[in-house]
Design a protein around this motif. Structure first.
Motif, PDB file in Angstrom:
ATOM      1  N   VAL A  90       0.853  -1.200   0.000  1.00  6.83           N
ATOM      2  CA  VAL A  90       0.000   0.000   0.000  1.00  6.83           C
ATOM      3  C   VAL A  90       0.883   1.242   0.000  1.00  6.83           C
ATOM      4  O   VAL A  90       1.777   1.369   0.842  1.00  6.83           O
ATOM      5  N   GLY A  91       0.641   2.138  -0.949  1.00  8.02           N
ATOM      6  CA  GLY A  91       1.332   3.422  -0.961  1.00  8.02           C
ATOM      7  C   GLY A  91       0.347   4.524  -0.608  1.00  8.02           C
ATOM      8  O   GLY A  91      -0.803   4.499  -1.061  1.00  8.02           O
ATOM      9  N   CYS A  92       0.757   5.498   0.195  1.00 10.43           N
ATOM     10  CA  CYS A  92      -0.138   6.571   0.623  1.00 10.43           C
ATOM     11  C   CYS A  92       0.609   7.896   0.635  1.00 10.43           C
ATOM     12  O   CYS A  92       1.781   7.955   1.030  1.00 10.43           O
ATOM     13  N   ASP A  93      -0.075   8.949   0.199  1.00  8.97           N
ATOM     14  CA  ASP A  93       0.504  10.295   0.172  1.00  8.97           C
ATOM     15  C   ASP A  93      -0.548  11.262   0.700  1.00  8.97           C
ATOM     16  O   ASP A  93      -1.601  11.438   0.085  1.00  8.97           O
ATOM     17  N   GLN A  94      -0.285  11.863   1.861  1.00 10.30           N
ATOM     18  CA  GLN A  94      -1.210  12.838   2.435  1.00 10.30           C
ATOM     19  C   GLN A  94      -0.426  13.816   3.302  1.00 10.30           C
ATOM     20  O   GLN A  94       0.530  13.438   3.971  1.00 10.30           O
ATOM     21  N   ASP A  95      -0.863  15.077   3.286  1.00  6.22           N
ATOM     22  CA  ASP A  95      -0.216  16.121   4.079  1.00  6.22           C
ATOM     23  C   ASP A  95       1.280  16.226   3.776  1.00  6.22           C
ATOM     24  O   ASP A  95       2.080  16.555   4.653  1.00  6.22           O
ATOM     25  N   GLY A  96       1.667  15.926   2.527  1.00  3.47           N
ATOM     26  CA  GLY A  96       3.076  16.020   2.163  1.00  3.47           C
ATOM     27  C   GLY A  96       3.915  14.859   2.642  1.00  3.47           C
ATOM     28  O   GLY A  96       5.143  14.875   2.496  1.00  3.47           O
ATOM     29  N   ARG A  97       3.287  13.830   3.218  1.00  2.00           N
ATOM     30  CA  ARG A  97       4.020  12.658   3.699  1.00  2.00           C
ATOM     31  C   ARG A  97       3.722  11.475   2.800  1.00  2.00           C
ATOM     32  O   ARG A  97       2.576  11.231   2.445  1.00  2.00           O
ATOM     33  N   GLN A  98       4.750  10.737   2.462  1.00  2.00           N
ATOM     34  CA  GLN A  98       4.605   9.580   1.599  1.00  2.00           C
ATOM     35  C   GLN A  98       5.100   8.345   2.330  1.00  2.00           C
ATOM     36  O   GLN A  98       6.161   8.365   2.948  1.00  2.00           O
ATOM     37  N   SER A  99       4.308   7.279   2.265  1.00  7.65           N
ATOM     38  CA  SER A  99       4.676   6.029   2.923  1.00  7.65           C
ATOM     39  C   SER A  99       4.301   4.860   2.039  1.00  7.65           C
ATOM     40  O   SER A  99       3.303   4.910   1.318  1.00  7.65           O
ATOM     41  N   ILE A 107      -1.060   2.476   9.152  1.00  8.95           N
ATOM     42  CA  ILE A 107      -1.036   3.895   8.807  1.00  8.95           C
ATOM     43  C   ILE A 107      -2.328   4.552   9.286  1.00  8.95           C
ATOM     44  O   ILE A 107      -3.381   3.904   9.338  1.00  8.95           O
ATOM     45  N   ILE A 108      -2.239   5.822   9.655  1.00  7.19           N
ATOM     46  CA  ILE A 108      -3.409   6.616  10.030  1.00  7.19           C
ATOM     47  C   ILE A 108      -3.590   7.682   8.956  1.00  7.19           C
ATOM     48  O   ILE A 108      -2.631   8.366   8.590  1.00  7.19           O
ATOM     49  N   HIS A 109      -4.783   7.808   8.444  1.00  7.28           N
ATOM     50  CA  HIS A 109      -5.059   8.930   7.543  1.00  7.28           C
ATOM     51  C   HIS A 109      -6.453   9.453   7.833  1.00  7.28           C
ATOM     52  O   HIS A 109      -7.202   8.860   8.620  1.00  7.28           O
ATOM     53  N   HIS A 110      -6.812  10.581   7.246  1.00  4.45           N
ATOM     54  CA  HIS A 110      -8.069  11.243   7.588  1.00  4.45           C
ATOM     55  C   HIS A 110      -8.794  11.700   6.333  1.00  4.45           C
ATOM     56  O   HIS A 110      -8.245  11.694   5.225  1.00  4.45           O
ATOM     57  N   SER A 111     -10.056  12.120   6.522  1.00  3.19           N
ATOM     58  CA  SER A 111     -10.882  12.571   5.401  1.00  3.19           C
ATOM     59  C   SER A 111     -11.033  14.080   5.384  1.00  3.19           C
ATOM     60  O   SER A 111     -11.932  14.594   4.740  1.00  3.19           O
ATOM     61  N   MET A 112     -10.162  14.786   6.110  1.00  2.00           N
ATOM     62  CA  MET A 112     -10.297  16.221   6.249  1.00  2.00           C
ATOM     63  C   MET A 112      -9.860  16.940   4.970  1.00  2.00           C
ATOM     64  O   MET A 112      -9.804  16.350   3.918  1.00  2.00           O
ATOM     65  N   SER A 113      -9.503  18.199   5.086  1.00  3.21           N
ATOM     66  CA  SER A 113      -9.353  19.053   3.914  1.00  3.21           C
ATOM     67  C   SER A 113      -8.172  18.706   3.009  1.00  3.21           C
ATOM     68  O   SER A 113      -8.164  19.042   1.840  1.00  3.21           O
ATOM     69  N   LEU A 143       0.201  11.397  11.131  1.00  3.98           N
ATOM     70  CA  LEU A 143      -0.707  11.061  10.044  1.00  3.98           C
ATOM     71  C   LEU A 143       0.091  10.693   8.797  1.00  3.98           C
ATOM     72  O   LEU A 143       1.100  11.325   8.489  1.00  3.98           O
ATOM     73  N   ALA A 144      -0.383   9.685   8.088  1.00  2.00           N
ATOM     74  CA  ALA A 144       0.254   9.221   6.845  1.00  2.00           C
ATOM     75  C   ALA A 144       1.704   8.785   7.066  1.00  2.00           C
ATOM     76  O   ALA A 144       2.515   8.821   6.140  1.00  2.00           O
ATOM     77  N   THR A 145       2.025   8.380   8.284  1.00  2.00           N
ATOM     78  CA  THR A 145       3.363   7.886   8.611  1.00  2.00           C
ATOM     79  C   THR A 145       3.298   6.391   8.885  1.00  2.00           C
ATOM     80  O   THR A 145       2.403   5.929   9.606  1.00  2.00           O
ATOM     81  N   LYS A 146       4.218   5.649   8.343  1.00  2.00           N
ATOM     82  CA  LYS A 146       4.223   4.191   8.519  1.00  2.00           C
ATOM     83  C   LYS A 146       4.532   3.829   9.965  1.00  2.00           C
ATOM     84  O   LYS A 146       5.476   4.333  10.566  1.00  2.00           O
ATOM     85  N   LEU A 147       3.732   2.925  10.535  1.00  2.00           N
ATOM     86  CA  LEU A 147       3.925   2.445  11.897  1.00  2.00           C
ATOM     87  C   LEU A 147       4.015   0.924  11.865  1.00  2.00           C
ATOM     88  O   LEU A 147       3.203   0.259  11.216  1.00  2.00           O
ATOM     89  N   SER A 148       4.962   0.373  12.582  1.00  2.34           N
ATOM     90  CA  SER A 148       5.104  -1.080  12.606  1.00  2.34           C
ATOM     91  C   SER A 148       4.089  -1.706  13.545  1.00  2.34           C
ATOM     92  O   SER A 148       3.905  -1.257  14.679  1.00  2.34           O
TER      93      SER A 148
END
Length: 322
Positions: A90-99, A107-113, A143-148
């Motif tokens: 899974v690749g994710c990019d939010q708030d300028g963070r890529q994981s 990973i934690i992500h949100h539905s905000m702006s 947010l949008a940071t990989k966590l083990s």
């Protein structure tokens, strides 16, 4: 708790991606979702819905998703998502963070702006979704940071997600309690990742004060309910009810009374005389006008419209005799 099973094999092959697309946007909000699968798209899984919270376990073909800031702003409710990858990439990019996540990572992500894009290969995942109000504040920095989720505190968080995924559909209170514990563990994991300390434990009296303050802050949320309040404070629904019972109150009754008092105050405010009664009610969490009218009349003896007329009648100035 509502249990839903979904399988794309239940519909014709040509309709399978559209079927899953409808389910995905219903959960995550308006988004552009494209299939990356070579063969007919396949997805199957189980969703447990407990009002504002829920957990989804699924396996699916490869896809990509893009959600713009404009699409996010159209959502009326802000949700957060804690996802555990069980298999795949899974690749994710939010708030300028890529994981980029592999099996055993979260990973934690949100539905905000902020906009979000992601690409998912064929794989399995477990996702807990919940209102932003339940997100531990410390998690905002990750947010949008990989966590083990393979060991230590991360392993406990992942374990909580897996337990939620297999709960029977008749365990509402257990789900609310376990979701709260999982988010509490997530907070501890985030504090460890950031090198900060968790706040000290509190007394029952102080906890009740925190609960009441939380309720006052979120009265406008129509999904505000004992289960979400309990989860936000990492306690069971039963213990939450016990806190209020010691004061001779019920949780639902206290929420209702606070909403009614705020509605009464707004209806009596001349500065808000142009705001429709239904808008006042909705501002404080009443979505059914007929129910609001009955409840308001039972509490104050008059329908809300009549109460507003009487409350905003100008008081004649007193004549001063010399």
């Amino acid at each position: 708790m509502i249990e839903t099973w979904f399988r794309t094999t239940d519909v014709p092959a040509a309709d399978r991606f559209d079927y899953w697309h409808t389910l995905a946007t219903g959960l995550c909000g308006p988004s552009r979702i494209d299939s990356l699968a070579v063969e007919p798209f396949h997805a199957e899984g189980r969703a447990l819905d407990l009002g504002a919270m829920g957990v989804v376990t699924d396996s699916k073909s490869a896809f990509s998703m893009a959600r713009s800031s404009a699409q996010a702003r159209r959502d009326s409710v802000e949700h957060c998502y804690l996802t555990l990858v069980e298999d795949g990439l899974v690749g994710c990019d939010q708030d300028g963070r890529q994981s980029t996540l592999t099996a055993g990572e979260m990973i934690i992500h949100h539905s905000m702006s902020a906009s979000v894009t992601s690409a998912v290969t064929t794989g399995r995942s477990v996702m807990l979704h919940f209102p932003r109000t339940l997100l531990p504040p410390v998690a905002l920095d990750l947010l949008a940071t990989k966590l083990s989720g393979r060991e230590g505190l991360g392993g406990l968080v992942a374990g909580g997600l897996r337990e939620l995924a297999v709960l029977p559909a008749d365990r509402d209170e257990e789900m609310a309690r376990l979701a709260g514990i999982t988010l509490d563990l997530l907070a501890a994991l985030c504090h460890r990742e950031l090198g900060t300390e968790r706040p000290a434990a509190t007394t029952p009296a102080a906890l009740l004060g925190q609960v009441r303050a939380f309720i006052r802050t979120h009265l406008g949320d129509p999904d505000l309910a004992p289960a979400t309040v309990a989860a936000a404070h990492h306690i069971s629904v039963r213990y939450l009810h016990r806190l209020f019972q010691q004061e001779g109150q019920t949780v639902a009754g206290w929420i209702r009374d606070q909403r009614l008092e705020n509605c009464r105050r707004d209806l009596a405010n001349p500065a808000l005389h142009d705001r429709p009664v239904h808008a006042v009610a909705r501002r404080w969490g009443f979505t059914d006008s007929a129910h609001f009218n009955r409840t308001f009349r039972a509490a104050f003896g008059l329908p809300p419209g009549e109460y507003r007329k009487l409350a905003q009648v100008p008081v004649p100035a007193q004549r001063v005799l010399s």
